[in-house]
Write an enzyme that holds these catalytic residues in place. Structure first.
Site, PDB file in Angstrom:
ATOM      1  N   HIS A   1       0.849  -1.196   0.000  1.00 39.18           N
ATOM      2  CA  HIS A   1       0.000   0.000   0.000  1.00 39.18           C
ATOM      3  C   HIS A   1       0.880   1.240   0.000  1.00 39.18           C
ATOM      4  CE1 HIS A   1      -3.937  -1.835   0.605  1.00 39.18           C
ATOM      5  NE2 HIS A   1      -3.373  -2.676   1.452  1.00 39.18           N
TER       6      HIS A   1
ATOM      7  N   CYS B   1      -4.815   5.024   0.153  1.00 42.23           N
ATOM      8  CA  CYS B   1      -4.530   4.814  -1.264  1.00 42.23           C
ATOM      9  C   CYS B   1      -5.663   4.118  -2.003  1.00 42.23           C
ATOM     10  CB  CYS B   1      -3.240   4.008  -1.428  1.00 42.23           C
ATOM     11  SG  CYS B   1      -3.175   2.507  -0.419  1.00 42.23           S
ATOM     12  N   CYS B   2      -6.350   3.194  -1.357  1.00 40.01           N
ATOM     13  CA  CYS B   2      -7.347   2.389  -2.070  1.00 40.01           C
ATOM     14  C   CYS B   2      -8.671   2.275  -1.333  1.00 40.01           C
ATOM     15  CB  CYS B   2      -6.802   0.992  -2.353  1.00 40.01           C
ATOM     16  SG  CYS B   2      -6.385   0.068  -0.852  1.00 40.01           S
TER      17      CYS B   2
ATOM     18  N   GLY C   1     -45.234  13.669  18.829  1.00 35.56           N
ATOM     19  CA  GLY C   1     -46.521  13.692  18.156  1.00 35.56           C
ATOM     20  C   GLY C   1     -47.478  12.699  18.773  1.00 35.56           C
TER      21      GLY C   1
ATOM     22  N   PHE D   1     -52.394   5.414  17.506  1.00 37.96           N
ATOM     23  CA  PHE D   1     -51.878   4.347  18.351  1.00 37.96           C
ATOM     24  C   PHE D   1     -51.457   4.842  19.727  1.00 37.96           C
ATOM     25  CE2 PHE D   1     -50.387   2.468  14.119  1.00 37.96           C
ATOM     26  CZ  PHE D   1     -51.584   1.804  13.940  1.00 37.96           C
ATOM     27  N   GLY D   2     -51.085   6.117  19.823  1.00 30.02           N
ATOM     28  CA  GLY D   2     -50.609   6.630  21.101  1.00 30.02           C
ATOM     29  C   GLY D   2     -49.750   7.858  20.907  1.00 30.02           C
TER      30      GLY D   2
ATOM     31  N   VAL E   1     -46.000   9.694  20.928  1.00 28.69           N
ATOM     32  CA  VAL E   1     -44.608   9.338  20.624  1.00 28.69           C
ATOM     33  C   VAL E   1     -43.669  10.371  21.255  1.00 28.69           C
ATOM     34  CG1 VAL E   1     -42.933   8.858  18.799  1.00 28.69           C
ATOM     35  CG2 VAL E   1     -45.356   8.309  18.447  1.00 28.69           C
TER      36      VAL E   1
ATOM     37  N   LYS F   1     -43.251   4.861  21.946  1.00 32.20           N
ATOM     38  CA  LYS F   1     -44.670   5.096  21.702  1.00 32.20           C
ATOM     39  C   LYS F   1     -45.451   4.551  22.892  1.00 32.20           C
ATOM     40  CE  LYS F   1     -45.827   4.895  17.553  1.00 32.20           C
ATOM     41  NZ  LYS F   1     -46.135   4.522  16.156  1.00 32.20           N
TER      42      LYS F   1
ATOM     43  N   ASP G   1     -52.035  -0.714   7.179  1.00 34.94           N
ATOM     44  CA  ASP G   1     -52.272   0.711   7.441  1.00 34.94           C
ATOM     45  C   ASP G   1     -51.186   1.566   6.804  1.00 34.94           C
ATOM     46  OD1 ASP G   1     -53.451   2.987   8.399  1.00 34.94           O
ATOM     47  OD2 ASP G   1     -52.721   2.768  10.446  1.00 34.94           O
TER      48      ASP G   1
END
Length: 625
Positions: free
Chosen positions: A128, A141-142, A374, A378-379, A381, A394, A487
């Protein structure tokens, strides 16, 4: 200045060396040492320029496998560097030495090579010219991230430099040595870590990027049993390692990236010679070299002939890395030489399937709740932390979920893992409310993102199609696993780093009890995203998910508008099932994209395309955009 030799000493000088980092966690540093070359060994001593002190290390000449120059400035901007590659305790190391002048470097290289010739040392055929550096975790180098990777340039014995022939290393052309891997079977079991991994559960094995590991058991999809070079064994995430021959061990290879995303990264970098190699979407072409030159991205197909790879100038190479290395030194038909991967869009470690190989029930005391992100059906978060990991949690609404059914399924769901699925890490089931722990997505829901970016994002047709592609990839994976989402909608997709979109909340809908999800028939689903067979017979399948995907595309190109706005659920059922009408084409939506929406909305489920076919069609649209 060279000192006068004495006794068995051939040469000695006061020079700087870089620490060899034999231990993974050691830091990179430099120290001045007295270097002494004898007929038997190369030794180095502490002390100062006035006086030599105690010996700190010794390399026997018969263990040396390479003595070469190092490209100027590649070792932390140093000039006049040379390297000594040698074997010690069945492992291979490289000692980097910084000479004071170019002449001093040449003198030491010649003296070392001659002394090794006298000891009949066997040299590697390649080396190398750059350096392996801890800050980048790769060779300069590579771009190889394997510290024991084969060299990318012919060594002096192959170049026929000044000295008479010195014996070659008979067993390998690698700049690395793994005597424990003596058979093809063991070689196939050897993998390179392409990401660091910190154990998250008892029984996990820590991974260090660029280190080699032997895979002992790969019978499980996501968690393999592996052994480190120190003999430690444990579980590792399978997506964090690659075989020695895999292109993903190179930083310039982007396996699954679109042309548009590639061009975005190249433009953001903006340096001539910035490049990447990606999988090609052109039939019968496997790879494309994408290069930024003279102010714009350019794309070159890597062609194949008799199992050889070449670009337009028809210089043939056995492997893609050899092709890349050649064009790093020769433009040969390209606008400019290949120099470096883009600074932006570097590969990030994928999420793991769960927090460990068998760790899905989370202790709630280990969760630190942050800000609210938010509230949905479902619940609620929240952003949160689990140990050192940022996550989303959540908190399910009390009485909103058939908890027993979901808990039974949760362990299986943690094992669903894909770059375009929001990863489910685990659950809290031993107290109320039920908590679901998932991957954190920095830009929130796709629906919120679309609304916040209007109208600017509506003018970015390519990006909008890429959003569709991302969702389709995740759904294709679920389809292949016989998993039905039920969903799929923009509100249940999330936008993460580099604006990658991931599908979330898969598998939750059939456990939810919510009025918003109930039709007059008592079924639980969102009416305006539902296929006719769902509305009529509550018949879910991957084909009903395809219908919802068509509605999601409509959401994307309408800027997050509500489908069938101001129309009641009962009227939607009438429009879809009896009148056989569909949503209208959004104003700025290309006709080719709307055609795919209409394909998703075929009345009969069997007439709708699979996600695999849809993905192919979307890729074709992207390429023609």
């Amino acid at each position: 200045m060279f000192g006068a030799t004495q006794n068995n000493e051939l040469l000695f000088n006061y020079m700087k060396k870089r620490s060899q980092n034999k231990k993974t966690i050691t830091r990179q540093s430099y120290k001045y040492r007295w270097f002494v070359l004898t007929h038997e060994s190369l030794s180095y001593y502490d002390g100062n320029i006035e006086k030599r002190g105690n010996r700190k290390g010794e390399i026997f000449l018969n263990s040396i496998r390479g003595v070469e120059e190092v490209e100027n400035l590649s070792l932390d901007l140093n000039n006049n560097v040379f390297q000594v590659v040698y074997l010690e305790s069945n492992d291979c190391y490289t000692l980097y030495i910084v000479a004071e002048t170019k002449r001093q470097r040449e003198t030491w290289i010649q003296a070392l090579r001659l002394a090794c010739k006298d000891k009949h040392s066997s040299f590697f055929q390649k080396y190398h010219p750059g350096v392996w550096t801890k800050s980048l975790d790769k060779y300069t180098c590579c771009d190889q991230i394997d510290r024991k990777a084969p060299g990318c340039e012919l060594s002096f014995i192959e170049r026929h430099d000044d000295l008479p022939s010195i014996g070659k290393h008979s067993s390998s052309s690698h700049l690395g040595y793994t005597p424990s891997l003596t058979s093809a079977e063991n070689f196939e079991k050897t993998y390179i870590a392409i990401y660091n991994f910190k154990p998250m559960a008892e029984g996990d094995l820590q991974l260090f990027k660029g280190e080699r590991y032997e895979v002992l058991d790969n019978s499980l999809e996501h968690w393999w049993v592996a052994k480190s070079k120190n003999g430690k064994t444990g579980y590792i995430p399978s997506t964090y390692v690659r075989k020695l021959r895999d292109l993903e061990i190179y930083d310039w290879y982007y396996k699954d990236i679109t042309r548009q995303k590639c061009e975005e990264y190249l433009r953001r970098d903006g340096r001539d010679g910035c490049f990447m190699v990606r999988d090609s979407t052109t039939p019968r072409i496997f790879y494309t070299v994408s290069l930024y030159a003279n102010g714009k991205p350019r794309h070159y197909h890597v062609k194949q002939n008799d199992k050889k790879f070449y670009l337009s100038e028809r210089c043939y190479f056995s492997t893609v890395p050899e092709l890349v290395n050649y064009h790093k030194h020769n433009a040969a038909g390209l606008e400019t030489r290949l120099h470096f991967p883009p600074r932006h869009g570097q590969r990030t470690a994928p999420t793991t399937a769960g927090f460990g190989h068998d760790h899905w029930e989370i202790d709630p005391s280990e969760l630190v709740r942050g800000k609210e992100l938010g509230t949905g059906c479902f619940g609620t978060v929240y952003e949160a932390w689990w140990k050192d990991n940022i996550v989303a949690i959540k908190l399910m609404k009390t009485g909103s979920m058939s908890e027993h059914g979901f808990i039974e399924e949760a362990k299986t769901m943690t094992q669903l893992s894909h770059p375009n699925l929001v990863q489910l890490y685990g659950v809290v089931t031993k107290q109320q409310p039920l908590i679901i722990i998932t991957e954190f997505m920095m830009h929130g829901s796709l629906w919120q993102f679309l609304k916040s970016k209007v109208p600017r994002i509506l003018n970015e047709t390519e990006r909008l199609i890429m959003f569709c592609v991302d969702v389709c990839k995740g759904m294709e994976y679920l389809e292949s696993r016989k998993c039905i989402h039920r969903d799929l909608a923009a509100r249940n997709c999330l936008v993460g780093q580099n604006y990658v979109v991931k599908v979330g909340d898969f598998g939750l809908a059939r456990h939810v009890i919510d009025d918003e999800y109930s039709s007059s028939y008592g079924a639980k689903f969102p009416i305006k995203w539902a296929a006719p067979e769902v509305l009529k017979y509550t018949r879910f399948s991957s084909k009903s998910d395809v219908w919802a995907f068509g509605v999601l595309i409509w959401e994307i190109f309408s800027g997050g508008q509500l489908p069938f706005a101001n129309i009641t659920n009962a009227d939607v059922v009438e429009i879809i099932c009896n009148k056989d009408e569909r949503l209208k084409k959004p104003i700025d939506c290309p006709q080719s994209v709307f055609t795919q929406m209409m394909n998703c909305w075929a009345r009969k489920a069997e007439d709708r395309p699979s996600f695999k076919i849809l993905l192919s069609c979307l890729h074709a649209i992207l390429e023609s955009t």
